[in-house]
Design a protein around this motif. Structure first.
Motif, PDB file in Angstrom:
ATOM      1  N   LYS A  72       3.098   6.549  -5.482  1.00  0.00           N
ATOM      2  CA  LYS A  72       3.367   7.011  -4.119  1.00  0.00           C
ATOM      3  C   LYS A  72       4.769   7.602  -4.000  1.00  0.00           C
ATOM      4  O   LYS A  72       4.956   8.666  -3.417  1.00  0.00           O
ATOM      5  N   ASP A  73       5.748   6.898  -4.566  1.00  0.00           N
ATOM      6  CA  ASP A  73       7.132   7.346  -4.460  1.00  0.00           C
ATOM      7  C   ASP A  73       7.335   8.707  -5.118  1.00  0.00           C
ATOM      8  O   ASP A  73       8.003   9.587  -4.559  1.00  0.00           O
ATOM      9  N   SER A 100       0.620  -3.346  -8.901  1.00  0.00           N
ATOM     10  CA  SER A 100       1.388  -3.120  -7.672  1.00  0.00           C
ATOM     11  C   SER A 100       2.542  -2.157  -7.921  1.00  0.00           C
ATOM     12  O   SER A 100       2.816  -1.268  -7.108  1.00  0.00           O
ATOM     13  N   ARG A 101       3.219  -2.336  -9.045  1.00  0.00           N
ATOM     14  CA  ARG A 101       4.329  -1.452  -9.400  1.00  0.00           C
ATOM     15  C   ARG A 101       3.833  -0.025  -9.629  1.00  0.00           C
ATOM     16  O   ARG A 101       4.458   0.937  -9.159  1.00  0.00           O
ATOM     17  N   LYS A 131       1.145   1.462  -8.448  1.00  0.00           N
ATOM     18  CA  LYS A 131       0.734   2.068  -7.177  1.00  0.00           C
ATOM     19  C   LYS A 131       1.952   2.565  -6.389  1.00  0.00           C
ATOM     20  O   LYS A 131       1.943   3.687  -5.875  1.00  0.00           O
ATOM     21  N   GLN A 132       2.973   1.713  -6.311  1.00  0.00           N
ATOM     22  CA  GLN A 132       4.159   2.090  -5.546  1.00  0.00           C
ATOM     23  C   GLN A 132       4.882   3.270  -6.174  1.00  0.00           C
ATOM     24  O   GLN A 132       5.337   4.189  -5.476  1.00  0.00           O
ATOM     25  N   MET A 178       4.245  -2.050   3.185  1.00  0.00           N
ATOM     26  CA  MET A 178       4.680  -2.267   1.819  1.00  0.00           C
ATOM     27  C   MET A 178       3.632  -3.046   1.064  1.00  0.00           C
ATOM     28  O   MET A 178       2.929  -3.893   1.602  1.00  0.00           O
ATOM     29  N   LEU A 179       3.559  -2.741  -0.234  1.00  0.00           N
ATOM     30  CA  LEU A 179       2.618  -3.439  -1.087  1.00  0.00           C
ATOM     31  C   LEU A 179       3.122  -4.847  -1.369  1.00  0.00           C
ATOM     32  O   LEU A 179       4.232  -5.019  -1.836  1.00  0.00           O
TER      33      LEU A 179
END
Length: 211
Positions: free
Chosen positions: A91-92, A84-85, A87-88, A108-109
């Motif tokens: 994207k960021d 999850s971290r 992936k975020q 949000m994930l």
């Protein structure tokens, strides 16, 4: 969320992954060797692909696997948290580099607290590089200068010629096509090119507007 994941596999192989700044550092250790590599988050596709017992993160540019994880290791909670971290952060970093604004109501994930592996939709990792962004001649010029400074001109000669033509006429679609094909033909040299000229990762990405 976790920024470090350590996975052990058969035959005494250990894989360590660390999310540091704008990159992922991977170290694969065995009793007879140690391999280290760095993956820029800007070129990492944030939606992974399930392949049997592995979860793979691919390149935005050419679909090549850049990070391969053993699903569910060392345990489901840590694995899901790290994924999850990752992936975020992918994207960021892409949005920050491309200057994209987040959607008005971004989804949000959420962390997965169930005792099941994450269920990701499979994507086609074999699609050829495409170019769908408006070309910024200034950024193309910057990419050319970085590549000329740090890489072997003969090895990337076709790409450099294509980029120079694109810099001179950034609205010419045929020049953009030349860049796509020249990059696709680089093979293993693609990683080095994206390291020194990350704008190409944005230019060749198939997602110009975010998620």
């Amino acid at each position: 969320m976790l920024t470090r994941l350590v996975q052990k596999h058969l035959f005494l192989v250990t894989q360590e992954l660390d999310i540091v700044g704008d990159e992922v550092r991977v170290c694969i250790k065995s009793p007879w060797s140690e391999e280290k590599l760095t993956v820029m988050l800007t070129v990492l596709n944030p939606e992974p692909v399930i392949k049997k017992s592995r979860l793979e993160f691919t390149s935005r540019v050419n679909g090549e696997t850049l990070i391969s994880l053993y699903s569910g290791r060392p345990n489901t909670a840590q694995f899901n948290d790290f994924v999850s971290r990752l992936k975020q952060r992918a994207k960021d970093e892409y949005n920050a580099f491309a200057g994209l604004k987040p959607a008005a109501n971004p989804q949000m994930l959420a962390e997965n607290h169930d005792e099941e592996a994450l269920d990701f939709e499979a994507s086609n990792a074999d699609e050829a590089a495409t170019a769908r962004h408006e070309v910024d001649a200034e950024k193309v010029d910057g990419a050319i200068r970085m590549l000329a400074t740090y890489l072997d001109g003969e090895e990337i000669g076709s790409l450099m010629s294509a980029l120079e033509a694109l810099r001179a006429d950034p609205q010419n679609a045929s020049h953009l096509d030349r860049v796509v094909h020249a990059f696709s033909a680089l093979g293993v040299a693609q990683g080095a090119v994206l390291t020194y000229a990350p704008y190409l990762g944005i230019l060749l990405s198939d997602d110009p507007s975010g998620w």
